[in-house]
Design an enzyme around this catalytic site. Sequence first.
Site, PDB file in Angstrom:
ATOM      1  N   HIS A 128       0.808  -1.232   0.000  1.00 24.39           N
ATOM      2  CA  HIS A 128       0.000   0.000   0.000  1.00 24.39           C
ATOM      3  C   HIS A 128       0.836   1.274   0.000  1.00 24.39           C
ATOM      4  O   HIS A 128       0.308   2.353  -0.259  1.00 24.39           O
ATOM      5  CB  HIS A 128      -0.929   0.045   1.223  1.00 24.39           C
ATOM      6  CG  HIS A 128      -1.954  -1.051   1.237  1.00 24.39           C
ATOM      7  ND1 HIS A 128      -2.806  -1.284   0.190  1.00 24.39           N
ATOM      8  CD2 HIS A 128      -2.246  -1.999   2.180  1.00 24.39           C
ATOM      9  CE1 HIS A 128      -3.597  -2.321   0.493  1.00 24.39           C
ATOM     10  NE2 HIS A 128      -3.270  -2.770   1.689  1.00 24.39           N
ATOM     11  N   ASP A 163      -2.830 -10.856  -2.010  1.00 17.90           N
ATOM     12  CA  ASP A 163      -3.315 -10.295  -0.754  1.00 17.90           C
ATOM     13  C   ASP A 163      -4.802  -9.938  -0.955  1.00 17.90           C
ATOM     14  O   ASP A 163      -5.215  -9.589  -2.060  1.00 17.90           O
ATOM     15  CB  ASP A 163      -2.504  -9.031  -0.450  1.00 17.90           C
ATOM     16  CG  ASP A 163      -2.728  -8.492   0.950  1.00 17.90           C
ATOM     17  OD1 ASP A 163      -1.840  -8.685   1.798  1.00 17.90           O
ATOM     18  OD2 ASP A 163      -3.779  -7.851   1.200  1.00 17.90           O
ATOM     19  N   HIS A 165      -6.348  -7.411  -0.038  1.00 20.10           N
ATOM     20  CA  HIS A 165      -6.503  -5.982  -0.329  1.00 20.10           C
ATOM     21  C   HIS A 165      -5.855  -5.647  -1.679  1.00 20.10           C
ATOM     22  O   HIS A 165      -4.841  -6.242  -2.043  1.00 20.10           O
ATOM     23  CB  HIS A 165      -5.856  -5.140   0.775  1.00 20.10           C
ATOM     24  CG  HIS A 165      -6.416  -5.405   2.140  1.00 20.10           C
ATOM     25  ND1 HIS A 165      -5.850  -6.323   3.005  1.00 20.10           N
ATOM     26  CD2 HIS A 165      -7.503  -4.890   2.763  1.00 20.10           C
ATOM     27  CE1 HIS A 165      -6.568  -6.352   4.129  1.00 20.10           C
ATOM     28  NE2 HIS A 165      -7.575  -5.497   4.008  1.00 20.10           N
ATOM     29  N   ASP A 252      -4.235 -12.979   3.848  1.00 22.86           N
ATOM     30  CA  ASP A 252      -5.479 -12.483   4.442  1.00 22.86           C
ATOM     31  C   ASP A 252      -6.726 -12.766   3.613  1.00 22.86           C
ATOM     32  O   ASP A 252      -7.828 -12.358   3.990  1.00 22.86           O
ATOM     33  CB  ASP A 252      -5.371 -10.986   4.811  1.00 22.86           C
ATOM     34  CG  ASP A 252      -4.737 -10.147   3.725  1.00 22.86           C
ATOM     35  OD1 ASP A 252      -4.507 -10.657   2.620  1.00 22.86           O
ATOM     36  OD2 ASP A 252      -4.451  -8.956   3.992  1.00 22.86           O
TER      37      ASP A 252
HETATM   38 ZN   LIG Z   1      -3.982  -7.274   3.013  1.00 25.43          ZN
END
Ligand SMILES: [Zn+2]
Length: 378
Positions: A128, A163, A165, A252
């Site tokens: 990120h 991931d 996200h 995740d």
């Molecule tokens: Zn994540």
Amino acid sequence: MVPVVYRPEYLTYDFGPQHPFSPQRLAMLVELLEELDPAWGPVAAVQARREDVLTVHAERFVRRVEAASQGAPPDDLDEYGLGTSDTPVFPGMDAAARWLVGGTLTGARLVSGGTARRVLQLGGGLHHAQFDRASGFCVYNDLAVAIHHFLEAGMRVLYVDVDVHHGDGVQWIFYKDPRVLTLSLHESGRYLFPGTGGVFELGQGGGTGYSWNLPLEPYTGDACYLEGFERVFEKALAWFLPDVILVQAGADAHFLDPLADLMLTTRAYERIFTRILEGAEQYTEGRVLFTLGGGYSFDAAVRVWALLYFLLKEQRLPERLPEGWRSRWGQRLGQTLGAELHDTHGPPLVPRRPEIERYNRSNVDRLLDVVSKYLTPG
Ligand SMILES: [Zn+2]
């Protein structure tokens, strides 16, 4: 020999005891691997220098990180994504973040220099972090620094982010660059941080068509995820013809993860990692670098990453996990840990399954249709 890159200093990347990105997960994983693999012997990461970080980050941002690390935070920290509840500042943050960047860069150098084809960086994956801003537990973007290194070595990079996200930081940093194809599969931004990662975020300028996103509905399970993954991963390889694959192996998307809503089991992760290794053999002469990433269920994340370790090393997967390790960590965490490497039970049943599958499939179709206009298939 498959090098595993690690340094105990990775554990200093620590936002405090209440924060989900806990270094305990890594400590727990390392203890497990030490017990399970008599040949455990990681390659020591070299800490990244300021200059390495500056290959992908703004100097004004790095200056803020350095100042905050020394305990005299400037008052404009929040403009740089620092001092938030997600990414609070802590003493020594700059050095700790440079350890993680350095590990990924150490792995990238082993691959680009021909010392190894397949490398596991046992940390990092801070996808990120943006050009001039920290975000979502990520201070410096180790993946982007490694990609920059590969580009300098004249290599085209396929970045694969599993991931849960969206891999937004890596995507935006290389958004205009056709030498990097970013492929992110994630829970749809309509439901989950960071809110981006739609099919029509395609890249910009010469990089248009080189940013691939597959947003997935909450409660997507193994079969539907794998169907989408196989279709887009195969096309990314065949159409882009990368020299190397860089993988952010966030755990995740597992059904036990407390921060997100996908429903993968360790069986899906095994298939994803195996497929990536096959793809590397087929298209990049085996060149692939894996990093860790998100993963906030201690139990599930550690098992997913141990699985990754044994698959990469082509060692037989251990079935039962050591009793001593389980009871020690179980007590420390106040929870019961899985007895086996693979899940012994599946996710809860999902009532909306046909709708979810229809929606996900239409996103795969849409993605492949739109990117085929930019990359030449075949
Ligand atoms: Zn994540």
